[in-house]
Design a protein around this motif. Structure first.
Motif, mmCIF file in Angstrom:
data_model
loop_
_atom_site.group_PDB
_atom_site.id
_atom_site.type_symbol
_atom_site.label_atom_id
_atom_site.label_comp_id
_atom_site.label_asym_id
_atom_site.label_seq_id
_atom_site.Cartn_x
_atom_site.Cartn_y
_atom_site.Cartn_z
ATOM 1 N N VAL A 173 22.587 -69.317 -9.430
ATOM 2 C CA VAL A 173 23.523 -70.263 -8.835
ATOM 3 C C VAL A 173 24.438 -70.737 -9.955
ATOM 4 O O VAL A 173 23.989 -70.974 -11.084
ATOM 5 N N TYR A 174 25.719 -70.866 -9.641
ATOM 6 C CA TYR A 174 26.670 -71.358 -10.636
ATOM 7 C C TYR A 174 27.514 -72.479 -10.042
ATOM 8 O O TYR A 174 27.561 -72.670 -8.821
ATOM 9 N N ILE B 131 25.780 -81.560 -12.643
ATOM 10 C CA ILE B 131 25.422 -80.153 -12.846
ATOM 11 C C ILE B 131 24.372 -80.014 -13.954
ATOM 12 O O ILE B 131 23.415 -79.251 -13.826
ATOM 13 N N GLN B 132 24.537 -80.759 -15.025
ATOM 14 C CA GLN B 132 23.583 -80.701 -16.127
ATOM 15 C C GLN B 132 22.231 -81.293 -15.726
ATOM 16 O O GLN B 132 21.181 -80.767 -16.116
ATOM 17 N N LYS B 133 22.236 -82.369 -14.940
ATOM 18 C CA LYS B 133 20.985 -83.018 -14.531
ATOM 19 C C LYS B 133 20.100 -82.093 -13.705
ATOM 20 O O LYS B 133 18.885 -82.275 -13.686
ATOM 21 N N LYS C 105 25.714 -74.729 -19.605
ATOM 22 C CA LYS C 105 27.128 -74.418 -19.762
ATOM 23 C C LYS C 105 27.285 -72.959 -20.178
ATOM 24 O O LYS C 105 26.626 -72.497 -21.113
ATOM 25 N N GLU C 106 28.141 -72.246 -19.466
ATOM 26 C CA GLU C 106 28.364 -70.829 -19.754
ATOM 27 C C GLU C 106 29.737 -70.568 -20.346
ATOM 28 O O GLU C 106 29.965 -69.512 -20.917
ATOM 29 N N GLY C 107 30.647 -71.502 -20.190
ATOM 30 C CA GLY C 107 31.963 -71.288 -20.773
ATOM 31 C C GLY C 107 33.032 -72.164 -20.160
ATOM 32 O O GLY C 107 32.800 -72.883 -19.185
ATOM 33 N N ILE D 190 22.576 -71.210 -13.559
ATOM 34 C CA ILE D 190 21.127 -71.234 -13.723
ATOM 35 C C ILE D 190 20.570 -70.009 -13.009
ATOM 36 O O ILE D 190 20.994 -69.660 -11.914
ATOM 37 N N VAL D 191 19.631 -69.348 -13.670
ATOM 38 C CA VAL D 191 18.982 -68.152 -13.127
ATOM 39 C C VAL D 191 17.596 -68.583 -12.639
ATOM 40 O O VAL D 191 16.932 -69.407 -13.281
ATOM 41 N N ARG D 192 17.173 -68.008 -11.545
ATOM 42 C CA ARG D 192 15.918 -68.424 -10.892
ATOM 43 C C ARG D 192 14.736 -68.450 -11.878
ATOM 44 O O ARG D 192 14.035 -69.445 -11.964
#
Length: 184
Positions: free
Chosen positions: A133-134, A148-150, A155-157, A177-179
């Motif tokens: 999910v992004y 989003i951080q909580k 962070k990807e970019g 975030i990857v499962r």
């Protein structure tokens, strides 16, 4: 989070996430016809009219049933009061989707977006079996980045000057975030 597949609802400690109905259109209009929400969102029109709300709500059930886009009203679990919206796209080809949301200004700072976003992550990974999910937010909206951080996204970019909003360019900050990395 408890998901009810028959009613297409999720419940959390304080919230009920459910499909929108036409009866929500007036409240959606009132909440979205707010410059502070408009300036922080990518595609929300302003001014926001009843027709905007009705045309937006019109395809929610169809999109949900087609596994294209899951759009939920964020409501108080006890009173049913509508606070905002949260959505998850479904890129079936890639087993991923984008999380997006808005919350009406009277309800900012109460943790509703974070609570709803956590439920959507559970829905994505546990119910829909997504791989990833992004989410993204304007650099000028750091509060959205905090939500989003909580929920554990990393962070990807940054896409610099990626979109134009009101005659100025905005950076889009991407998170994901990857499962199988959720607990890290």
């Amino acid at each position: 989070m408890v998901y009810d597949d028959i009613n297409k609802t999720m419940t959390t400690e304080r919230l009920l996430l459910r499909l929108f109905t036409k009866a929500d259109a007036e409240t959606v209009t009132r909440l979205c016809n707010d410059y502070n929400i408009y300036k922080s969102t990518l595609t929300l029109p302003y001014p926001y009219t009843l027709d905007c709300a009705l045309s937006w709500i019109e395809h929610h059930s169809e999109n949900f049933n087609a596994d294209k886009l899951y759009e939920f009203a964020i409501c108080d679990r006890e009173t049913g009061d509508l606070y905002g919206a949260i959505a998850l796209s479904n890129q079936q080809r890639y087993d991923n989707g984008e999380l997006s949301y808005w919350v009406g200004q009277p309800f900012w700072g109460k943790g509703y977006a974070t609570e709803a976003a956590k439920a959507i992550l559970d829905f994505a990974f546990d119910v829909r079996k997504y791989h990833k999910v992004y989410a993204r937010h304007f650099a000028s909206n750091p509060a959205s980045g905090q939500v989003i951080q909580k929920i554990g996204m990393k962070k990807e970019g940054v896409l610099v000057d990626h979109v134009k909003k009101e005659d100025r360019y905005e950076d889009l900050i991407y998170y994901g975030i990857v499962r199988n990395k959720m607990k890290e």
